[in-house]
Structure formats: C-alpha cells, structure tokens
Design an enzyme around this catalytic site. Structure first.
Site, PDB file in Angstrom:
ATOM      1  N   CYS A  98     -22.535   8.554 -54.509  1.00 33.98           N
ATOM      2  CA  CYS A  98     -22.096   9.564 -55.477  1.00 33.98           C
ATOM      3  C   CYS A  98     -23.113  10.174 -56.448  1.00 33.98           C
ATOM      4  CB  CYS A  98     -20.693   9.191 -56.081  1.00 33.98           C
ATOM      5  SG  CYS A  98     -19.892  10.553 -56.551  1.00 33.98           S
ATOM      6  N   HIS A 142     -17.498   6.713 -51.539  1.00 34.39           N
ATOM      7  CA  HIS A 142     -17.518   5.524 -52.281  1.00 34.39           C
ATOM      8  C   HIS A 142     -17.191   4.423 -51.254  1.00 34.39           C
ATOM      9  CE1 HIS A 142     -18.046   7.018 -56.274  1.00 34.39           C
ATOM     10  NE2 HIS A 142     -17.404   8.145 -56.057  1.00 34.39           N
ATOM     11  N   GLU A 148     -17.568   1.373 -51.968  1.00 30.70           N
ATOM     12  CA  GLU A 148     -16.980   0.192 -52.872  1.00 30.70           C
ATOM     13  C   GLU A 148     -15.471   0.237 -53.068  1.00 30.70           C
ATOM     14  OE1 GLU A 148     -18.594   2.848 -53.753  1.00 30.70           O
ATOM     15  OE2 GLU A 148     -18.131   3.643 -55.750  1.00 30.70           O
TER      16      GLU A 148
END
Lengths: 84, 232
Positions: free
Chosen positions: B87, B204, B206
């Site tokens: 990002c 993302h 994560e």
C-alpha cells in the site's frame, strides 16, 4: 532572497481523476461552457541565492528531486522576483 | 529463520499489523526499524508497511522516500535483498525508483476499503514461489491512491519481463474492468522489479493471515518469503 513559483501539472497523457470529478461538478452547476479541468499544484519557494540564475537552479533541483514526480508530472518554473 | 525488518515512518499505520502477522502468525523474527535509523541492521528482508507516511503530503510516499533508512533500503535492494512494499509502502518504493510507475488518485475518487480478488500471475518471485500460478487470493485493499499508471513503454516492458505479479480479478480469476477497484492500468495490483527481489502491492496481505479476519491467503506471500530466506 528570491521568490520562485513552480507549477506542477499532470502530463497530458495521464488521466486526472480529481480534474474529472471537478469538471463533473462544474457541469452540474451549469458551467457547461467549461469543457475540461486539469488540476495541478503551485509551489512557492523563498530561495536565498546570489543571483537569479542560482535561485532558478536551486528551484530546478528541488522540482526534479522532490517536488514533481516526472513519471506523471511536468513542472514549469513560472515566476521569479526579488523579495525583501 | 531470517529476520524481517518492518519500517516505521511517522504516519505508518499497518506497521503493527505486519509485525503481528510475521512474528505471531508466521513465527518469524520480526522487528521494527524507525525511519531515522541509518541502517537496517542484520535484516534478511524488509517490509515497507502501509499507512499515510508524512500525511501523504506532496504525493503519497514522496517524503518518506528520503528518510534516512530508505537510503539503506535502496542499498539492500540493490544487493538483491528481498523487499515488500504494501500500500503506502508500494507508493514509497515507486517514489524511491525501486519500482517503475506511479500512483494516481483512484478513479471516481473513492477511498476503496474492501476485500478483493487477486490473480497470481507469476510464481517465479521470492514472494509467490509457494503459490500456484493463476491462484486467486482474497486480500483486502484500503487506499485512496492506488490507481497504478506508467508510460506505455514502461507497461510494455514490465509485461514482457513478467513483472506483473498480481492483477485484480473476479472470484473466478477473470481479469476484467468490473473487478478493478481503482482504475489501475491493466488491473495491476502488484509488481516486482526486473531483478524480482522487490515487490510492491496495494492489497494488504498482513490483514489476511488469520481465519478470524476472513482470509488466510496473505500467509502464502509471507511463507514464500520465509522459505526463500531459509533456502538462501
């Protein structure tokens, strides 16, 4: 001290979503004679330099290194005046 | 297992998510590295996390790219070290010139925060070696400026070199305009550099490492990276 203005604009080949949205809003407001909107940035620098050329050189470097991203933007050093 | 540096800039807000995913979910030796540090230390891989470094002033990533630690990231990447920018981290890597192209505001100017599907285009990278080619990953996005752009000749080059790693697609893996959340050229969601050791992606991973978050597909990217470090 010199005041230097740098105009930063998106390259003509790059779509401008912010300009497009603003254009749409202007159409809604009835400004139908406005046919296109492109949005850029205006950066004003105060540069301590011995002469005008040195001030422009500094602004040029600032634009290339940080202020403009030449992948998508053009810049133009527009205005210079000696400031008090 | 290698050690992974998670960079922290003023305005980073996915640094803890990345740290959590790597350390607690994947069991890696993760640690934070503050952007004022001059070196990455003995890191074996680097994560440039998401957020709004320096408030996204000027352009997303434009100022963070000159943080002291970024000089060492450039050195690390040039020496072949693996780097993932997620990002805002992707935007920083673009600004740093570690990846080609630039990011514009999303088309229709919406901040898009949603689960998306990504088609895995390339498995010949340290970040996707454990994923089957063509596999569709479910991973969230959250950004206002993820509209990938690059000059035509750059696009041609990255396509020819197989540098496009992820594209936005539908649930069945079809890359089509309706599956594109932000207007990115050619539905590009993630790319690597020519040497394939630097990955930038807007989604993302994560935030997709635990079933309680709705998807574990992000683990595939981190486990590929950690396997790569083990072998290296």
């Amino acid at each position: 001290m010199y005041k230097v203005r740098i105009h930063i604009t998106l390259k003509p080949s790059i779509l401008d979503p912010k300009g497009k949205a603003s254009h749409g809003a202007l159409q809604n407001l009835g400004y139908t004679q406005i046919k296109n909107v492109r949005i850029g940035k205006l950066v004003e620098l105060e540069v301590e330099a011995d002469d005008e050329k040195a001030a422009i050189d500094a602004a040029e470097q600032a634009a290339q290194k940080l202020l403009a991203n030449e992948v998508m933007e053009n810049y133009r050093i527009e205005h210079i005046e000696e400031a008090g | 297992m290698g050690s992974v540096a998670v960079l922290v800039f003023p305005g980073s807000n996915c640094d803890h998510d990345a740290y959590h995913a790597l350390k607690h979910v994947m069991g890696a030796d993760a640690r934070f590295v503050w952007h004022k540090e001059a070196t990455l230390g003995d890191a074996d891989a680097v994560i440039v996390p998401g957020g709004f470094s320096y408030g996204d002033y000027l352009r997303s990533g434009a100022i963070a790219r000159f943080s002291p630690v970024m000089q060492d990231v450039v050195r690390f990447a040039s020496a072949g070290g693996p780097v993932i920018g997620i990002c805002n981290g992707f935007q920083i890597l673009l600004e740093a010139g570690l990846l080609p192209g630039a990011m514009l505001a999303n088309d229709r100017l919406k901040f898009r925060c949603k689960q998306v599907h990504l088609r895995t285009e390339r498995t010949d990278t340290p970040f996707t070696s454990g994923i089957e080619e063509g596999r569709v990953l479910s991973i969230p996005i959250a950004h206002g400026e993820g509209n990938y752009t690059a000059p035509e000749e750059v696009l041609r080059e990255i396509e020819e070199n197989g540098q496009v790693v992820f594209r936005y697609c539908d649930a069945l893996g079809n890359v089509k305009p309706e599956a594109n959340p932000n207007g990115s050229l050619r539905n590009i969601a993630g790319i690597v550099n020519k040497e394939r050791n630097v990955l930038g992606m807007m989604p993302h991973p994560e935030r997709a490492c635990e079933a309680s978050l709705g998807s574990e597909d992000g683990r595939l990217i981190f486990s590929s990276l950690l396997n790569h470090l083990e072998v290296a």
